[in-house]
Design a protein around this motif. Structure first.
Motif, PDB file in Angstrom:
ATOM      1  N   GLU A 317       0.837  -1.203   0.000  1.00  0.00           N
ATOM      2  CA  GLU A 317       0.000   0.000   0.000  1.00  0.00           C
ATOM      3  C   GLU A 317       0.869   1.250   0.000  1.00  0.00           C
ATOM      4  O   GLU A 317       0.565   2.232  -0.691  1.00  0.00           O
ATOM      5  CB  GLU A 317      -0.923  -0.013   1.221  1.00  0.00           C
ATOM      6  CG  GLU A 317      -2.041  -1.046   1.140  1.00  0.00           C
ATOM      7  CD  GLU A 317      -2.906  -1.063   2.397  1.00  0.00           C
ATOM      8  OE1 GLU A 317      -2.593  -0.283   3.330  1.00  0.00           O
ATOM      9  OE2 GLU A 317      -3.861  -1.848   2.449  1.00  0.00           O
ATOM     10  N   VAL A 318       1.972   1.196   0.766  1.00  0.00           N
ATOM     11  CA  VAL A 318       2.907   2.321   0.762  1.00  0.00           C
ATOM     12  C   VAL A 318       3.576   2.433  -0.602  1.00  0.00           C
ATOM     13  O   VAL A 318       3.673   3.533  -1.178  1.00  0.00           O
ATOM     14  CB  VAL A 318       3.970   2.143   1.872  1.00  0.00           C
ATOM     15  CG1 VAL A 318       5.046   3.227   1.755  1.00  0.00           C
ATOM     16  CG2 VAL A 318       3.320   2.191   3.247  1.00  0.00           C
ATOM     17  N   ALA A 319       4.039   1.303  -1.148  1.00  0.00           N
ATOM     18  CA  ALA A 319       4.753   1.317  -2.428  1.00  0.00           C
ATOM     19  C   ALA A 319       3.876   1.857  -3.560  1.00  0.00           C
ATOM     20  O   ALA A 319       4.340   2.619  -4.422  1.00  0.00           O
ATOM     21  CB  ALA A 319       5.242  -0.088  -2.760  1.00  0.00           C
ATOM     22  N   LYS A 320       2.601   1.470  -3.579  1.00  0.00           N
ATOM     23  CA  LYS A 320       1.700   1.886  -4.651  1.00  0.00           C
ATOM     24  C   LYS A 320       1.344   3.376  -4.564  1.00  0.00           C
ATOM     25  O   LYS A 320       0.873   3.963  -5.546  1.00  0.00           O
ATOM     26  CB  LYS A 320       0.427   1.039  -4.611  1.00  0.00           C
ATOM     27  CG  LYS A 320       0.663  -0.408  -5.037  1.00  0.00           C
ATOM     28  CD  LYS A 320      -0.586  -1.261  -4.856  1.00  0.00           C
ATOM     29  CE  LYS A 320      -0.318  -2.714  -5.258  1.00  0.00           C
ATOM     30  NZ  LYS A 320      -1.504  -3.580  -5.032  1.00  0.00           N
ATOM     31  N   SER A 321       1.575   3.969  -3.385  1.00  0.00           N
ATOM     32  CA  SER A 321       1.286   5.397  -3.230  1.00  0.00           C
ATOM     33  C   SER A 321       2.431   6.286  -3.712  1.00  0.00           C
ATOM     34  O   SER A 321       2.294   7.503  -3.774  1.00  0.00           O
ATOM     35  CB  SER A 321       0.992   5.712  -1.757  1.00  0.00           C
ATOM     36  OG  SER A 321       2.184   5.637  -0.974  1.00  0.00           O
ATOM     37  N   LYS A 322       3.550   5.661  -4.090  1.00  0.00           N
ATOM     38  CA  LYS A 322       4.731   6.425  -4.495  1.00  0.00           C
ATOM     39  C   LYS A 322       4.812   6.532  -6.004  1.00  0.00           C
ATOM     40  O   LYS A 322       4.461   5.599  -6.743  1.00  0.00           O
ATOM     41  CB  LYS A 322       6.013   5.766  -3.970  1.00  0.00           C
ATOM     42  CG  LYS A 322       5.997   5.397  -2.496  1.00  0.00           C
ATOM     43  CD  LYS A 322       5.781   6.612  -1.597  1.00  0.00           C
ATOM     44  CE  LYS A 322       6.944   7.570  -1.643  1.00  0.00           C
ATOM     45  NZ  LYS A 322       6.722   8.714  -0.701  1.00  0.00           N
ATOM     46  N   PRO A 324       7.089   7.079  -9.629  1.00  0.00           N
ATOM     47  CA  PRO A 324       8.343   6.481 -10.101  1.00  0.00           C
ATOM     48  C   PRO A 324       9.565   7.221  -9.538  1.00  0.00           C
ATOM     49  O   PRO A 324       9.686   8.442  -9.689  1.00  0.00           O
ATOM     50  CB  PRO A 324       8.253   6.637 -11.626  1.00  0.00           C
ATOM     51  CG  PRO A 324       6.790   6.728 -11.905  1.00  0.00           C
ATOM     52  CD  PRO A 324       6.210   7.462 -10.736  1.00  0.00           C
ATOM     53  N   GLY A 325      10.441   6.487  -8.878  1.00  0.00           N
ATOM     54  CA  GLY A 325      11.657   7.086  -8.333  1.00  0.00           C
ATOM     55  C   GLY A 325      11.459   7.892  -7.064  1.00  0.00           C
ATOM     56  O   GLY A 325      12.426   8.419  -6.503  1.00  0.00           O
ATOM     57  N   GLU A 326      10.219   7.996  -6.580  1.00  0.00           N
ATOM     58  CA  GLU A 326       9.955   8.785  -5.377  1.00  0.00           C
ATOM     59  C   GLU A 326      10.400   8.000  -4.140  1.00  0.00           C
ATOM     60  O   GLU A 326      10.059   6.833  -3.969  1.00  0.00           O
ATOM     61  CB  GLU A 326       8.469   9.113  -5.271  1.00  0.00           C
ATOM     62  CG  GLU A 326       8.132  10.037  -4.111  1.00  0.00           C
ATOM     63  CD  GLU A 326       6.634  10.325  -4.025  1.00  0.00           C
ATOM     64  OE1 GLU A 326       6.223  11.031  -3.085  1.00  0.00           O
ATOM     65  OE2 GLU A 326       5.881   9.831  -4.892  1.00  0.00           O
TER      66      GLU A 326
END
Length: 475
Positions: A317-322, A324-326
């Protein structure tokens, strides 16, 4: 720092130098001493104390005596000294509240051979704590997250991806040392960092050996390793001084710059060697304890698929909120509540240090027992962490223990408490969570040695390095 010294003291084998360290005390006639036995003359119970950790059951030494004496405090003889062992929350509260009043941190004399200083180890620890606040404030910690995320991502790309089987523990040690080097001394060149690898291995190995400085002994290798690391760090220190004078470095860029910028004058001034010694302790404490904890997390997540799925769901859930490269930020860390509950349960069951030593500064009475000046006190994390009175079904892995108000005060103490609370607690939390984020979003894994032994010497370490088979996620 506290973790480093606590681990150092808790499990040091003192056999040859007992004659130098052993102290004789007059029999107490003013109060009742705790129940217990001293074991063998001179040797005491040191070997049994250490061997339970080597056998992967460090709590056995404590719980056997708690059952025998029906007390949360018992006396023994460890490392050649009369020692009282505190095993309960009341004792923890008392010790934490009376740091520098009735007790203070204690280290054996041999430490000065590895880290020579004009001040005592306890005084050095106090000075170190005064140097930390600026780097442990929330605004400073927030800046570290992106650095940790960047270093961790690169580490996984170069050392984990496209590998079928990896030995987890050595890789995590490398990862933790990369982050410590970057944030403490701004060194990130792999070739430069590689110069420290072998000497640090010799130092760690020799720290837990018989302190005989004779060619061929482990302790001699540790002394040589410490000298090599110290000399390398002094080169970095000298160059940093030049860079600060020329404006090429900032007084706030890392702990080294801060030490140099705030160094006193005259007798209070730290020499380059003094600063190097402090950096060695920080680098040791900043990567060995993290490596032990993260390896334990990998082990538990391999053994507990339901727990893994909970962590994976949260981290994705955290990863999908970022974008590209953020990179990760402070808000992302605050979303990792379940992951931190899992890490907290790992720290309860496999704390990186099993306890630390204190020295009695003046006679005092506690819980009806008398403790004379000069005695040593060892407080045990396992005395509370694995006690069914404070944690029902203590060997069960249960992250829900940290919901709501969490464990009762002074029963959960992986970072110590009071004046000696580990100053790097929040720093460690960030590094652990960033590591968890990267590993679970990339892989599932299984242990290739299902029943691999965990040796506690002095921290929990997988005997074979924790080899795992990696299964990359397709997304």
């Amino acid at each position: 720092m506290d973790l480093f010294y606590g681990s150092l003291l808790s499990f040091f084998v003192i056999l040859v130098s007992l004659g130098l360290h052993f102290l004789f005390y007059k029999k107490n006639t003013t109060g009742l001493q705790p129940p217990g036995g001293k074991g063998w003359p001179f040797l005491g119970e040191t070997h049994e104390f250490l061997s339970t950790g080597w056998n992967g059951q460090p709590e056995k030494f404590v719980f056997d005596r708690m059952a025998r004496y029906s007390s949360n405090i018992f006396k023994t003889s460890l490392l050649g000294y009369n020692t009282a062992v505190f095993c309960g929350p009341a004792g923890n509260k008392f010790l934490f509240a009376n740091e520098y009043k009735l007790v203070r941190m204690w280290v054996p004399d041999y430490v000065n051979k590895l880290f020579p200083s004009k001040s005592s180890a306890a005084d050095e620890a106090i000075k170190m704590r005064k140097s930390f606040p600026m780097f442990l404030k929330p605004e400073a910690l927030q800046r570290y997250i992106s650095v940790m995320d960047d270093v961790t991502g690169k580490h996984f790309t170069t050392s984990w991806e496209n590998q079928e089987v990896v030995a987890v523990y050595p890789l995590i040690k490398r990862f933790a040392f990369l982050i410590a080097s970057k944030l403490f001394i701004s060194v990130e060149d792999p070739n430069h960092i590689a110069k420290f690898a072998a000497p640090f291995a010799d130092l760690v190995s020799g720290i837990f050996s018989i302190p005989i400085d004779f060619p061929g002994t482990q302790f001699h290798k540790a002394v040589k390793g410490a000298n090599h690391i110290r000399n390398e760090l002094i080169k970095i220190i000298k160059q940093r001084k030049i860079d600060l004078e020329d404006g090429k470095a900032s007084p706030k860029q890392d702990i080294l710059s801060h030490m140099l910028a705030t160094n006193g004058d005259g007798e209070d001034a730290m020499t380059d060697s003094d600063i190097a010694n402090k950096l060695i302790a920080l680098l040791l404490g900043g990567h060995d304890t993290i490596a032990s904890t993260c390896a334990s997390i990998v082990r538990y997540l391999a053994e507990l698929p339901d727990i893994y799925e909970g962590v994976y769901k949260e981290q994705m859930e955290v990863a999908k909120s970022k974008g590209p490269g953020e990179l990760l930020n402070w808000e992302d860390i605050h979303k990792m509540k379940y992951s931190w509950s899992v890490a907290s349960e790992v720290l309860r069951l496999s704390p990186p240090f099993q306890g630390t030593f204190r020295e009695v500064l003046t006679d005092f009475t506690f819980s009806g027992f008398f403790f004379p000046k000069g005695w040593k006190i060892y407080w045990s994390t396992n005395g509370v962490h694995k006690n069914a009175e404070y944690f029902p079904e203590p060997l069960k892995f249960d992250p829900s223990r940290y919901e709501g108000a969490g464990p009762a005060p002074y029963t959960y103490v992986p970072f110590g408490g009071g004046a000696r609370m580990c100053p790097g607690k929040e720093f460690s939390r960030l590094e652990i969570l960033v590591f968890m984020h990267h590993i679970v979003k990339r892989f599932k894994w299984e242990k290739t040695i299902p029943d691999e032994k965990i040796i506690v010497d002095p921290m929990p370490v997988p005997a074979k390095g924790l080899p795992v088979r990696l299964y990359p996620h397709n997304t």
